[in-house]
Design a protein around this motif. Structure first.
Motif: not given
Length: 276
Positions: A6-7, A21-22, A67-69, A110-113
């Protein structure tokens, strides 16, 4: 193994007004993941395939595993889900337990951005158009790697209905438009008339023949078949461009058909179905 990026800029030709972004992109890395992680992904795929007629949406399990990791600081609560009996009173503790579980789950995805990724999935008449375009321009194997083509075949097969056909979207009953386009898409991806597990291609072909043949498809289907060169352009009913100049409230305005198709599938938009 696949990873959701992502991003990030993956091409020097890619630009955006918000610095990407996104933006979301699935990327394949042959050596990515431990044996246990690969086994976990394969298990998710198999379970989805086995229960695809009961649960049409994959819930983007591959992304959730990733994303759990990537969010180890967000610990999913170990509290069990609250299930109240028919005459059981709702307590404050039960409410807070449910809220904590919900917040933990949302934060974990949630993503890092800062945004929450989701797939524009469900519609089954978009991918075939892309494949036909790549095929007629002679760049299919240049644009799509073997792994991309493999996942596309998996996606189409996973959303084939029990009767052998395909719908307009993954929860829809079989239609001639969905069936013809997705059958053609599989053939362009290298599948033969007898390909697929349990005769999936044969079932798809029989559904089309038993319901009037490919020439019974809707205008969008005939258009793509003509682009592919397997249906004569004279079989298409032209839409005079002047129709677009008419007042939008008229029932035969072309834009109303596009909007109707979008609204008819609105309940599946945003539900992820990318890799499973």
């Amino acid at each position: 193994m696949w990873r959701l990026k992502v991003s990030e800029r993956s091409s020097p030709w890619l630009r955006s007004m918000n610095n990407l972004l996104g933006r979301q992109e699935w990327v394949f890395h042959p050596e990515l993941g431990t044996p246990d992680e690969r086994a976990e992904v394969e298990k998710a795929r198999q379970e989805f395939a086995e229960h695809r007629f009961e649960r049409k949406h994959s819930s983007d399990l591959i992304m959730r595993i990733q994303y759990a990791k990537e969010n180890p600081h967000v610990k999913l609560t170990d509290s069990p889900a609250v299930k109240l009996g028919e005459h059981e009173d709702l307590t404050e503790e039960a409410v807070w337990t449910s809220v904590k579980r919900a917040v933990s789950r949302v934060c974990n995805l949630q993503a890092h951005d800062g945004h929450w990724p989701a797939d524009y999935g469900g519609l089954l008449f978009l991918l075939p158009g892309l494949l036909i375009t790549l095929y007629v321009t002679g760049v299919m194997n240049t644009v799509l790697s073997s792994e991309h083509q493999k996942e596309m075949r998996r996606y189409i097969y996973n959303h084939q209905n029990e009767d052998g056909g395909w719908g307009l979207h993954i929860e829809g009953h079989s239609t001639m438009l969905g069936s013809v386009l997705n059958y053609v898409a599989l053939r362009l991806l290298g599948e033969g008339p007898s390909g697929g597990e349990d005769g999936a291609m044969e079932k798809g072909g029989n559904w089309i023949l038993n319901h009037g043949g490919a020439t019974s498809t809707a205008s969008w289907g005939k258009f793509w078949l003509s682009v592919l060169g397997v249906y004569d352009w004279s079989g298409n009913n032209p839409v005079p461009p002047e129709f677009w100049l008419l007042p939008y409230f008229l029932p035969f305005h072309p834009g109303r058909y596009v909007l109707s198709a979008f609204i008819g599938s609105r309940h599946v938009l945003g539900f992820p179905t990318q890799v499973c």
